[in-house]
Each structure stands twice: as structure tokens, then as C-alpha cells.
Design a protein around this motif. Structure first.
Motif, PDB file in Angstrom:
ATOM      1  N   LEU B  68      79.024 -14.626  60.573  1.00 54.88           N
ATOM      2  CA  LEU B  68      79.766 -14.734  59.315  1.00 54.88           C
ATOM      3  C   LEU B  68      80.526 -16.048  59.266  1.00 54.88           C
ATOM      4  CD1 LEU B  68      81.391 -11.246  58.636  1.00 54.88           C
ATOM      5  CD2 LEU B  68      79.579 -12.374  57.360  1.00 54.88           C
ATOM      6  N   THR B  69      81.157 -16.382  60.402  1.00 53.99           N
ATOM      7  CA  THR B  69      81.958 -17.596  60.441  1.00 53.99           C
ATOM      8  C   THR B  69      81.090 -18.823  60.186  1.00 53.99           C
ATOM      9  OG1 THR B  69      83.311 -16.520  62.093  1.00 53.99           O
ATOM     10  CG2 THR B  69      83.595 -18.887  61.839  1.00 53.99           C
ATOM     11  N   PHE B  70      79.930 -18.860  60.841  1.00 51.57           N
ATOM     12  CA  PHE B  70      79.122 -20.074  60.772  1.00 51.57           C
ATOM     13  C   PHE B  70      78.323 -20.166  59.481  1.00 51.57           C
ATOM     14  CE2 PHE B  70      80.117 -20.186  65.216  1.00 51.57           C
ATOM     15  CZ  PHE B  70      80.217 -21.537  65.477  1.00 51.57           C
ATOM     16  N   HIS B  71      78.119 -19.035  58.804  1.00 52.74           N
ATOM     17  CA  HIS B  71      77.272 -19.080  57.630  1.00 52.74           C
ATOM     18  C   HIS B  71      78.021 -18.980  56.318  1.00 52.74           C
ATOM     19  CE1 HIS B  71      73.099 -19.165  59.178  1.00 52.74           C
ATOM     20  NE2 HIS B  71      73.774 -18.969  60.279  1.00 52.74           N
ATOM     21  N   GLY B  72      79.339 -19.253  56.360  1.00 50.21           N
ATOM     22  CA  GLY B  72      80.118 -19.157  55.128  1.00 50.21           C
ATOM     23  C   GLY B  72      79.687 -20.161  54.079  1.00 50.21           C
ATOM     24  N   GLY B  73      79.036 -21.248  54.494  1.00 50.39           N
ATOM     25  CA  GLY B  73      78.691 -22.301  53.545  1.00 50.39           C
ATOM     26  C   GLY B  73      77.593 -21.916  52.583  1.00 50.39           C
ATOM     27  N   GLY B  74      76.654 -21.120  53.049  1.00 49.86           N
ATOM     28  CA  GLY B  74      75.501 -20.842  52.211  1.00 49.86           C
ATOM     29  C   GLY B  74      75.426 -19.430  51.697  1.00 49.86           C
ATOM     30  N   SER B  75      76.185 -18.536  52.308  1.00 50.72           N
ATOM     31  CA  SER B  75      76.120 -17.141  51.885  1.00 50.72           C
ATOM     32  C   SER B  75      77.528 -16.573  51.950  1.00 50.72           C
ATOM     33  CB  SER B  75      75.178 -16.370  52.814  1.00 50.72           C
ATOM     34  OG  SER B  75      75.630 -16.493  54.135  1.00 50.72           O
ATOM     35  N   PRO B  76      77.720 -15.369  51.435  1.00 52.32           N
ATOM     36  CA  PRO B  76      79.068 -14.804  51.501  1.00 52.32           C
ATOM     37  C   PRO B  76      79.557 -14.692  52.948  1.00 52.32           C
ATOM     38  CG  PRO B  76      77.697 -13.512  50.037  1.00 52.32           C
ATOM     39  CD  PRO B  76      76.805 -14.492  50.700  1.00 52.32           C
ATOM     40  N   GLY B  77      80.830 -14.882  53.130  1.00 53.33           N
ATOM     41  CA  GLY B  77      81.399 -14.826  54.481  1.00 53.33           C
ATOM     42  C   GLY B  77      82.144 -16.113  54.750  1.00 53.33           C
ATOM     43  N   GLY B  78      82.756 -16.182  55.917  1.00 53.33           N
ATOM     44  CA  GLY B  78      83.524 -17.375  56.245  1.00 53.33           C
ATOM     45  C   GLY B  78      84.468 -17.067  57.381  1.00 53.33           C
ATOM     46  N   GLY B  79      85.394 -17.985  57.612  1.00 58.36           N
ATOM     47  CA  GLY B  79      86.267 -17.870  58.768  1.00 58.36           C
ATOM     48  C   GLY B  79      87.135 -16.631  58.754  1.00 58.36           C
ATOM     49  N   PHE B  80      87.638 -16.243  57.589  1.00 57.19           N
ATOM     50  CA  PHE B  80      88.533 -15.092  57.539  1.00 57.19           C
ATOM     51  C   PHE B  80      87.797 -13.807  57.898  1.00 57.19           C
ATOM     52  CE2 PHE B  80      90.936 -18.051  54.960  1.00 57.19           C
ATOM     53  CZ  PHE B  80      92.173 -17.913  55.539  1.00 57.19           C
ATOM     54  N   GLN B  81      86.640 -13.635  57.234  1.00 59.15           N
ATOM     55  CA  GLN B  81      85.897 -12.408  57.491  1.00 59.15           C
ATOM     56  C   GLN B  81      85.379 -12.398  58.927  1.00 59.15           C
ATOM     57  OE1 GLN B  81      85.436 -14.581  55.041  1.00 59.15           O
ATOM     58  NE2 GLN B  81      84.979 -13.604  53.091  1.00 59.15           N
ATOM     59  N   GLY B  82      84.801 -13.542  59.342  1.00 58.09           N
ATOM     60  CA  GLY B  82      84.259 -13.632  60.694  1.00 58.09           C
ATOM     61  C   GLY B  82      85.336 -13.432  61.741  1.00 58.09           C
ATOM     62  N   GLY B  83      86.472 -14.102  61.552  1.00 56.93           N
ATOM     63  CA  GLY B  83      87.571 -13.976  62.504  1.00 56.93           C
ATOM     64  C   GLY B  83      88.060 -12.539  62.605  1.00 56.93           C
ATOM     65  N   ALA B  84      88.145 -11.880  61.432  1.00 54.57           N
ATOM     66  CA  ALA B  84      88.608 -10.493  61.432  1.00 54.57           C
ATOM     67  C   ALA B  84      87.631  -9.608  62.193  1.00 54.57           C
ATOM     68  CB  ALA B  84      88.779  -9.990  59.999  1.00 54.57           C
ATOM     69  N   VAL B  85      86.325  -9.852  62.012  1.00 53.73           N
ATOM     70  CA  VAL B  85      85.343  -9.015  62.703  1.00 53.73           C
ATOM     71  C   VAL B  85      85.406  -9.257  64.215  1.00 53.73           C
ATOM     72  CG1 VAL B  85      82.883  -8.575  62.994  1.00 53.73           C
ATOM     73  CG2 VAL B  85      83.832  -8.797  60.712  1.00 53.73           C
ATOM     74  N   VAL B  86      85.538 -10.517  64.617  1.00 48.67           N
ATOM     75  CA  VAL B  86      85.657 -10.807  66.049  1.00 48.67           C
ATOM     76  C   VAL B  86      86.908 -10.131  66.622  1.00 48.67           C
ATOM     77  CG1 VAL B  86      86.103 -12.633  67.733  1.00 48.67           C
ATOM     78  CG2 VAL B  86      84.356 -12.955  65.974  1.00 48.67           C
ATOM     79  N   GLY B  87      88.025 -10.267  65.885  1.00 48.96           N
ATOM     80  CA  GLY B  87      89.263  -9.643  66.349  1.00 48.96           C
ATOM     81  C   GLY B  87      89.114  -8.138  66.467  1.00 48.96           C
ATOM     82  N   THR B  88      88.461  -7.538  65.465  1.00 53.11           N
ATOM     83  CA  THR B  88      88.304  -6.087  65.475  1.00 53.11           C
ATOM     84  C   THR B  88      87.445  -5.626  66.640  1.00 53.11           C
ATOM     85  OG1 THR B  88      88.273  -6.371  63.094  1.00 53.11           O
ATOM     86  CG2 THR B  88      87.998  -4.152  63.908  1.00 53.11           C
ATOM     87  N   THR B  89      86.484  -6.473  67.040  1.00 50.54           N
ATOM     88  CA  THR B  89      85.663  -6.131  68.199  1.00 50.54           C
ATOM     89  C   THR B  89      86.537  -5.894  69.422  1.00 50.54           C
ATOM     90  OG1 THR B  89      83.942  -7.531  67.296  1.00 50.54           O
ATOM     91  CG2 THR B  89      83.706  -6.884  69.592  1.00 50.54           C
TER      92      THR B  89
END
Lengths: 545, 209, 182, 124
Positions: B68-89
Motif C-alpha cells: 500500500l505504501t509503495f503503490h500510493g502513486g498509481g492506485s488507492p493507498g499510500g503512507g497513512f494506510q500502509g503505515g497503519a496496516v504495518v503498525g496493526t500487524t
């Protein structure tokens, strides 16, 4: 990097970067918080001076287009966010930088301290700078929330249990207020499609080709103003939305109270002033006369109710807290007069200058009063007004500072409190708003009532028990403090000198800041006329004359 | 237990830092397994099923967060969503394996480093263009002035990847563990007296004012 | 635009879960219903063509918020009262009713949902500019990311700082100097 | 009456926004339990998010992932969506601080019920 347009962004980024550095350095050196904060805030002071000299000098209004996305064409809308420094924001920046350093001196010995505390404190300064400098209504919300979170945190940094309850109450009320502000921003966005303050003003005036004409009477715009004003009144603690404020001021650590009383509500009142002038503009109030009347009425109630509640308090900090409700009411009142359709050019001008002077003056005076109160609490454990009995002899310097600042609060000439009120009253009378002049007079009498109580306790009531070291060389100490205050709140305040300080309770930094505030309040009173002249171009521009 | 709030604040910085350095464990943590730091009620149950599930699922959610973090540029997602998912892990791991062992495993340095480092990286990406006369966060400078291939795109994505994502993941983790550790202050006296016990208000009676 | 079947179901679901959140006296029940509410909202956002927001609401609104709320009540004791539902607070209801009515009145002057002439969509100099120029200006195809990290990157800087501030805040509030352990 | 009904059905998401705003505010004002107050604060904010998202919506549009230029199709406005993204994150940050305060208040007073808390505090 000699271009002053980088100053706004550095002013915001520096404290934030410093906060991250403090936390990182704290891993290794747990005591590095204070020195890092000091370096950052001294640099911040330099930047603020640079910005002020550019804005009040030849540059005038400075714009930093973040990301350099700029405006696609001449007279087109900004697609990015802009930071804007004009005379009003440069004044706020200077005030924040000065008080930020003073609070650092105040909390040096008396606390609170610790790595997370300094990180939160620096974030508060970054947030305040952001609110002062942004030219975008949504960006203002973001920085308002940084300021908010930092403030709730600092209130809760007190060890006492009630501090947590006061902080939570502040958080719930403050967040509701910020959400109302955001709701207002949403309505504005819905009506216009932009968030940039200058572009919003132009769109509301009907300038761009894709709007049909002036939008001032559009229900969305009216509702938007109502929500934004309500949200910011919560932040500025205007009666009856002030309920969070006395508890937060009273329960916060004394050093933190100095910061939030001088800066946090001030930034709420600033935001209201800014949005009223730069987004809605006087033309909006001209088109909807009822709005200015409502503002003036609400503010008048706040002015009187705040003073009346202050008179009824027994705790020193609560008295001063309610007094702020009244004083910020006065600033909003002045804003209401400045945009009032009945006010002519000279009345509006006087009221607006009065608003700015009072905003700055109140910050200095109230910060000084809370510092003096903190010093007296450290000296003699004085928490209620009755505890002040006889302290005029025991702690002569702090008592004198408190007394002097109290007189300034009442509005005794020539200090800055008088000057601000004077301009506001002139504005009210020129605008034929006689009831407002009566309201100000009434609140002055009430202010006199509680300041007189302070005087009575400090100087005319004997201390309950025998006062031992009461009259110990008062002349010497006051000389010392006056000299230190002239030199500002320099690095070594309250470190070595503390040992030789004749008042063992209050550290040197506290005394110096209290005395410095008193002196500054008087100096500002004298410099007020020149300051008013410096504001002149800004005032005529925003009032559109 | 100070009568006077000022007195309390006076000693505040000193005592709290000493506490943190010399004696980092909270009252709960001295009993790592019996009563878990979830506090009154002791909700942690050591379950082989959950532990195995998490062991299998965690690498996937972690990877998904990075994706999610790395693909925020071309598709939905980004640092916030990716970071939250990593944190939740990490939080998931804490739920499965117990908060205390997870807390020990994740050093404070890592969490603070990620959070502060993220802020500094974000600020640095923003400030560098100022050196060559650009504006704050002027990503185009990275391709135009610094000559990086696709510089403006990488600067923009860099903000998400090295700025936002580390901050969000670290703070999600940090929030969870600080709140889980609870408040070790005045009230701690009754808190350690056992899970679910009600406080005796009289203990603190007359403290304020 | 009139609502379709999916919108109506979501409307009802979100409204009911919100009411249940307010009505349940038991905090654990309220938290669980609120998580369902957040998920319903996330789907609603997705239906309204906001996939980024939907994803964030699901990860942060429904995920992290619920976890933190559960953690909080695990650290504190739930009220052991017998009533299932909250009693009604009439004066509060009156104030809130007045507020809601005011909002509903303003809603009648909103542009219709989905109208192409609403300024927020049609403003040629902001929203349309982003659609047309975002790829050229920033090099990314997701216009939301382009605006978030590009045009309005400073907001995002502030937002990152807010998150950082929240971390510092919990340390100060709970009087600790570490997130985990030294 | 019918025109009003028409007006409201064509703005159904905004009606939901108004109702949710009311429910959130009611929870903030009336809840005795502090955790529920904080949940109410969150609910209040999500209502705002719905408002922004609905205002960005364009009938027949596409999500704003624009493939090279974006002249072929119409897209919903990205700006309100970005605002909501920021506001969601700000909201969780505030919530986290509130929850930390709740944990501390509970540790200090042993209750999160506002009426009990008021009693305990007036005893002190």
C-alpha cells in the motif's frame, strides 16, 4: 537564502524539526531537551525578527508558494497552499517567538521538564506559527489541531489528578470547536471550490468569471461564517463557550499556564480576526448587517460576564483566567466594530488597530501576571487571593510586577492595556455604538474591583503570621532584576544566579520574566503610536479604503 | 502524593526521567505472564491456534502494508494506510503472543527512531529545495535542479515512504504500548492491588487544595 | 440524483448503527457497534467513489480506533449497570435537535449530490486543474495522492506532525519517557 | 411538502450527515460515560467526512485515478477527499490523546462515569 520569503516556512519547520530532534537526542542524553529547545527558539527569534523587518520594511506582504505550484495563470487560483506574512501575521510571529523564549526561562527551574515535555512544547510553537502564517483555511485547521493537541498535552503534564480531567474537558470542547470550524470550511468549499484565503475573498466578491456575482448573502456562506465563528470562539474562550478555559488554566502547571494564557487563546482570536478580514472581508459584513451586530452583542456579553465572573473567584489563577474571557471578548468586540457597516473609515481603522494592540498587549500582560502569580506561589505558596496577604513586603519585586501588570489590565495610562482600550473606545464612539462604550466602561470598573482586591491583599493586609525576611534589601534586588529584564531572557537566566537570589522560592527566570513583562507592557504603551503607524498600510488595505 | 501541585511539578522532570531510566518496568510488567498488561480482567489467553494463525498471517499483512505504501502513486493507498496496516500487524502479534514479550522485543529506540526519523525525513525532503532557491516541498527541483531521474515523482513518493509510513506505523505501535502500560502515577497504588479491584478514594482524600 | 438500492441499505445501516452506538449503555457493545458503523461508512465512501478514503476509514477508523478503544476499556472497568440502554437526556436532545434542524435547513441550499455544476466539482481553476494537470505536475496517476503529497503536501506535513504529536502526547499524559522499553 | 421531500431525497447523503452530526453531538453532550463521549466525538467527525465525500461526488464520474491526462472521462473531485484523509488522521490522533487521558483519569479516580467523577472530585 537571503530571500525573506523563506522565513515563514522556516519559522514553522524549525520548531517541528527541533521537536523530533529532542525526542531522538533524549534517547541518549535525557537532559538535552532544554538546550535544544533554547537553540531552536533563539533561532526562531532571529527568524521572526528577519520576517518582521522585511514585512514592516520594504517588502510588505510576503507570499511563499509551497511546492511552487503557484497559480496557473495571471489572476487564477492558487492550486497549492500559500504561506502569507503581512503586518498582522508578522506581529503574531514576533509575539510568539518572544513569549516562547520567556516561557522556556520560566520553566527552566520550576518545571515541568523532561524530554516529551519539551517536544510537546516545541510542537505547540510550531502549531502557533503555522496558524499565524498560513494563507489557506484548511491548512489553518491542521495547525489549529497541532496547537490543540500540544496544549491538551501540556495541561496534562501536571502531576495532579484534576489536571487530567481539565485536559480531557478541554480536549472534548476544543475538538468540537475545531470540528465546527472544519464544517464551516466545508460549506465554504462547497460554495466556492477553493480553500485559499485570497481566492475565497475574490470568489465571495464575485470576481472570477465562473461565479454569477457576489455570494455574500448565499445561505451557505452565512452558515459557514456562523460555524467558523462559533468554532473559533470556542478556541478563544468567548462566553458562553469558555467553559474549558478556567479549569485548563488553573490545573495546568504554572509555567504552562503562562504559555497557554499568552498564546493559545490569542491564536484563536487571531484566527477569527484573520478569517473575518481576509476571507469574508468587510464587504460581507456590509451585505449582511445583522452579522456584525451579533458579533458585537456576543462579544459585549463576554466582556461583562468574564469580568463579573473574575470578581467572584477566590483563586488567583482562576481570576486571571476569567479575566481573559473578558479581554478576548474585547478583541472580538473590536473586530466587530471594525467590520460594522455603521462604522466609518476612521472608526473602523481605530477599532482594528485597537484589536491588534489589545491582542498583543493582553498576551504580554496576562503572561506576565501568570508568571508573577507563579513566582508568588513558589515564594509563599500563595494560591488564593487571600494568600497574598502581606506579600508586598515579603516578595517586593514579584508583588510590584503583579500590581503594575494588574493596573495595565485595568487600562491605566500609559501602559499598553490603556492604549488598546482607548483605540477600541474611539472606534465605538465614532461608529455611534454608545452601548459598547458603556460595556467597556463597566468591564473596566469590574476589572478595577478584582485588581483592587489584589492590591488590598498585597499591600494593605498584614501577613497572617510573622514575616521574617520580609524587608530584605528590596532596592538591590529590583535593580538586579531590571537589568536582567532589559537583556531579555538570555540563556543563563535562572541557572547560576539562582543561588544568589534573595528570594529563595521563585527562581531568577520567573522573577525576570515577570518584571520584564511589566516593563514591556509600559514600553509598548509608549511605542504604541509608532506601532499603530506601522500597521496603517495593512489596516487600510484590509478595510478596503 | 504532593499537597501542592507546584511542588509536584518542581520534581517532575527529575523523578520521571529517573523512573524511566532506572526502573522502566511498570507495576504490571513485574508479573509478565500471570496478569497481562491488558490490565484488570486479564484478557490475554495463550492460544496455540491464534499464535499459529498470526504467525502465518503477519508476513502477509506486513507485506500488504508495504505494498500500500509503495503503490500510493498509481492506485488507492499510500503512507497513512500502509503505515497503519504495518503498525496493526505488530499489534496483532502483541495480541497473540502477549503484550509484555512484544514490548521487550521492540526496543524504544526503534519506535522513537522511526517516528522522529520520519518527521526529519519529511522535513528534509521539503527543505532541500530551499537550498537552490526553490520552495518548501517543491518536488520538481529534484528532477530539474538535482537531475534525478523522475525526481519529482520519487520525491513525492519519498514523502509517503520514508516520511509518513514510518511515522504512522511507529506511532500506532507507540500509542498502543504506552496506553497498555497504563498510568504509573498517584493512582498506581491501588492499581497493583489486583485486577478488577475498585479503588479506595479515601487514599487520595484531601489531596487536592 | 435519487438514491439507489445500495445507497438506501447503507443509509439505513449507518443510521441504525449510529443510533445503537448512542443507545447502548454497555461500552463494549457501543465500541463493537461503532466498529460496524465505521465499516459501513467505509463502504459508503467507496460507493461515493472515494477508494482512498474508504481504505483509510477501514484501516484507521474501524481498525486502529477500535483497537485503541478496546485497549482502553480493558485498562478500565466497564460500568456494571443493569440497564441495556441509556436513558434519554431531554435537555441535551432539545439542543441537539435545534442544531440538527439548522443543519437540515442549510442542506436545502446545497447543490444536488452528483450535480456537475457544483462549484466544488466544476471549479475550473482548482478541482478541474488537478484532474487535468496532476499527472503532468507530479508524475503520479492517483490524483488524490498527487494532491495529498504534492499540491497540498504541506497539509500532509502538518498531518504527519499531528500523528507525531499524538505519540508525544501519550507519553506526557501517562508520565513515561518511553514508548516501549529501553 | 412534496418539494421539500424532493429536495431532501436528492440530497439524501447530506440528510444522513445532518442526522449523524446530531447523534454525535448528542453523545458528546449527554453521555455520562467518558469513553462514550469520545466515541461521540468520533461519530461527529465521521459525519463531517461524509459531507465532504458527498460534496465531491459526480454522477457518472470515476474515482480520481487519472490515466494520462484524463480528458476521456469525468472524475470526482480529489480535493475534498484529500481533506477527509487528513481529517481522519487528525481525528485518530486526537482520539488517542483522549484515550490516554481516560486511562490516566481511571487510574487516578477509579471511574469513567461523569457523575461519579464529579462526586469523587467534590469529596477531595
Amino acid at each position: 537564502m537571503t530571500d525573506p520569503t523563506v522565513a515563514p516556512v522556516l519559522l514553522i519547520a524549525l520548531p517541528i524539526v527541533a521537536a523530533a530532534v529532542v525526542l531522538l537526542a533524549g534517547l541518549r542524553w535525557p537532559r538535552s531537551g532544554w538546550p535544544i529547545s533554547l537553540v531552536a527558539l533563539v533561532l526562531e527569534g532571529g527568524l521572526a525578527a528577519w520576517l518582521a523587518s522585511a514585512v514592516f520594511g520594504d517588502s510588505g506582504r510576503l507570499v511563499h508558494e509551497l511546492g511552487a505550484y503557484g497559480r496557473p495563470g495571471e489572476n487564477e487560483f492558487a492550486v497549492g497552499i500559500e504561506l502569507v506574512a503581512d503586518a498582522l501575521s508578522a506581529t503574531m510571529v514576533g509575539l510568539i517567538a518572544l513569549i516562547a523564549l520567556s516561557v522556556l526561562a520560566v520553566t527552566r527551574r520550576a518545571g515541568p521538564r523532561g524530554v516529551p515535555f519539551y517536544a510537546a512544547y516545541l510542537m505547540l510553537i510550531g502549531g502557533l506559527m503555522g496558524v499565524s502564517l498560513t494563507g489557506d483555511v484548511f491548512n489553518l485547521f491542521v495547525f489549529l489541531e497541532i496547537t490543540g493537541i500540544a496544549t491538551y498535552t501540556l495541561v496534562a503534564s501536571n502531576r495532579s489528578a484534576p489536571a487530567a480531567v481539565a485536559a480531557l474537558k478541554y480536549l472534548i470542547v476544543g475538538t468540537t470547536g475545531a470540528s465546527l470550524y472544519l464544517l464551516g470550511v466545508g460549506y465554504l468549499l462547497m460554495a466556492t471550490g477553493t480553500l485559499n484565503m485570497a481566492d475565497l475573498a475574490a470568489t465571495l466578491a464575485g470576481e472570477p468569471s465562473f461565479v454569477d456575482g457576489p455570494m455574500y448573502t448565499d445561505p451557505l456562506v452565512l452558515a459557514s461564517f456562523a460555524f467558523i465563528a462559533t468554532g473559533l470562539f470556542v478556541k478563544a474562550a468567548i462566553f458562553p463557550l469558555h467553559t474549558w478555559q478556567p479549569g485548563a488554566y488553573d490545573e495546568a502547571p504554572d509555567g504552562v499556564t503562562v504559555a497557554i494564557s499568552a498564546l493559545v487563546s490569542t491564536i484563536g482570536a487571531y484566527a477569527f480576526l484573520r478569517i473575518s478580514l481576509s476571507v469574508f472581508t468587510p464587504a460581507f459584513f456590509e451585505a449582511t448587517p445583522i452579522v456584525a451586530t451579533v458579533i458585537v452583542t456576543v462579544a459585549s456579553v463576554s466582556v461583562v460576564a468574564g469580568s463579573a465572573l473574575a470578581v467572584m473567584q477566590s483563586r488567583i489563577k482562576r481570576t486571571f483566567a476569567y479575566s481573559s474571557v473578558s479581554q478576548f471578548g474585547l478583541v472580538v468586540l473590536a473586530t466587530g466594530i471594525a467590520v460594522h457597516p455603521d462604522a466609518g473609515a476612521s472608526a473602523a481603522e481605530a477599532a482594528l488597530i485597537g484589536a491588534v494592540i489589545h491582542l498583543v498587549g493582553h498576551a504580554v500582560v496576562k503572561g506576565g501576571l501568570f508568571t508573577a502569580a507563579m513566582g508568588l506561589a513558589l515564594d509563599s505558596d500563595a494560591r488564593t487571593i487571600d494568600d497574598l496577604a502581606g506579600l508586598g513586603r515579603q516578595s517586593p519585586v514579584l508583588s510590584a510586577a503583579m500590581a503594575l501588570l494588574g493596573l495595565t489590565l485595568v487600562g491605566v495610562p500609559p501602559a499598553v492595556g490603556f492604549l488598546g482600550k482607548w483605540y477600541i473606545v474611539i472606534g465605538a464612539m465614532n461608529a455611534d455604538l454608545w452601548p459598547v462604550a458603556v460595556v467597556i466602561l463597566l468591564s473596566t470598573v469590574l476589572t478595577l474591583a478584582y485588581v483592587a482586591r489584589l492590591f488590598e491583599q498585597l499591600y494593605f493586609t498584614p501577613a497572617p503570621s510573622g514575616d521574617e525576611a520580609g524587608a530584605e534589601a528590596p532596592a538591590d534586588t529590583s535593580d538586579d532584576h531590571a537589568m536582567a529584564a532589559d537583556g531579555g531572557n538570555s540563556a543563563d537566566d535562572g541557572t547560576e544566579e539562582h543561588l544568589s537570589d534573595p528570594t529563595p522560592g521563585a527562581p531568577f527566570g520567573v522573577v525576570a520574566v515577570a518584571v520584564g513583562a511589566a516593563i514591556l507592557a509600559i514600553l509598548l504603551g509608549f511605542a504604541g503610536a509608532e506601532f499603530a503607524d506601522a500597521l496603517e498600510p495593512f489596516v487600510t488595505e484590509v478595510l478596503g479604503q | 502524593m504532593t499537597e501542592d501541585p507546584t511542588e509536584g511539578t518542581e520534581a517532575n522532570g527529575e523523578t520521571s526521567s529517573r523512573e524511566a531510566n532506572d526502573e522502566p518496568s511498570s507495576t504490571d510488567s513485574q508479573l509478565p505472564t500471570e496478569t497481562d498488561a491488558m490490565g484488570p480482567g486479564g484478557t490475554y489467553v495463550e492460544s496455540q491456534v491464534i499464535m499459529t494463525t498470526v504467525r502465518v498471517v503477519a508476513p502477509f499483512t506486513f507485506t500488504y502494508g508495504l505494498f500500500l505504501t509503495f503503490h500510493g502513486g498509481g492506485s488507492p493507498g499510500g503512507g497513512f494506510q500502509g503505515g497503519a496496516v504495518v503498525g496493526t500487524t505488530i499489534l496483532m502479534i502483541a495480541f497473540a503472543f502477549g503484550i509484555e514479550p512484544t514490548r521487550d522485543w521492540l526496543s524504544n529506540r526503534t519506535v522513537v527512531g522511526l517516528a522522529s526519523g520520519g518527521v526529519l525525513a519529511f522535513a528534509l525532503i521539503g527543505l532541500l529545495p530551499l537550498l537552490v532557491g526553490g520552495r518548501f516541498l517543491e518536488h520538481a527541483v529534484y528532477s530539474d535542479e538535482f537531475g534525478l531521474y523522475h525526481g519529482k515523482k520519487y520525491a513525492l513518493e519519498g514523502v509517503e515512504i520514508v516520511g509518513i509510513a514510518p511515522i504512522v506505523s511507529a506511532i500506532v505501535i507507540g500509542l498502543f504500548f504506552t496506553i497498555a502500560a497504563g498510568f504509573v502515577g498517584q493512582g498506581a497504588a491501588w492499581q497493583s492491588s489486583g485486577p478488577g479491584s475498585y479503588p479506595e478514594h479515601d487514599l487520595d482524600g484531601g489531596d487536592e487544595e | 440524483m435519487s438514491p439507489g438500492a445500495i445507497e438506501l441499505v447503507l443509509f439505513a445501516f449507518v443510521l441504525l448503527t449510529a443510533l445503537a452506538t448512542a443507545a447502548f449503555r454497555d461500552v463494549l457493545a457501543a465500541i463493537i457497534v461503532f466498529a460496524a458503523y465505521s465499516l459501513g461508512m467505509a463502504i459508503y465512501y467507496a460507493v461515493l467513489l472515494a477508494p482512498d478514503v474508504a481504505m483509510t476509514e477501514a484501516a484507521i477508523g474501524a481498525g486502529v480506533t477500535t483497537l485503541l478503544l478496546l485497549l482502553t476499556i480493558a485498562k478500565t472497568v466497564r460500568p456494571g449497570r443493569d440497564e441495556i440502554f441509556e436513558s434519554i437526556h431531554w435537555s441535551g436532545l432539545l439542543v441537539v435537535g435545534a442544531f440538527t434542524t439548522v443543519i437540515l435547513v442549510t442542506v436545502t441550499s446545497f447543490p444536488e449530490i452528483g450535480a456537475s455544476d457544483a462549484p466544488i466539482v466544476s471549479n475550473p481553476e482548482v478541482s478541474q486543474y488537478y484532474i487535468e494537470e496532476a499527472y503532468h505536475d507530479t508524475g503520479v496517476e492517483n490524483a488524490v495522492t498527487a494532491v495529498l503529497a504534492g499540491y497540498r503536501g504541506f497539509d500532509t506535513f502538518g498531518e504527519a506532525v499531528v500523528v507525531f504529536a499524538a505519540g508525544v502526547a501519550t507519553m506526557v499524559v501517562l508520565h513515561t519517557e518511553v514508548f516501549t522499553r529501553d | 411538502m412534496t418539494p421539500l421531500v424532493d429536495v431532501l431525497t436528492s440530497r439524501y447523503a447530506y440528510v444522513l450527515f445532518a442526522l449523524l452530526l446530531g447523534i454525535g453531538l448528542y453523545m458528546i453532550v449527554s453521555s455520562q460515560n467518558l469513553v462514550k463521549k469520545v466515541i461521540g466525538l468520533n461519530l461527529f467527525q465521521t459525519a463531517l467526512f461524509l459531507f465532504f465525500i458527498a460534496s465531491a461526488y459526480l454522477a457518472g464520474g470515476q474515482a480520481p485515478i487519472v490515466h494520462h491526462g484524463g480528458k476521456e472521462a469525468t472524475y470526482v473531485s480529489p480535493l475534498p477527499q484529500v481533506i477527509v484523509l487528513t481529517a481522519i488522521v487528525v481525528g485518530i490522533a486526537v482520539t488517542a490523546v483522549a484515550l490516554a487521558l481516560l486511562v490516566r483519569i481511571y487510574a487516578e479516580y477509579g471511574t469513567l462515569e461523569e457523575d461519579v467523577l464529579r462526586e469523587v472530585r467534590s469529596d477531595d
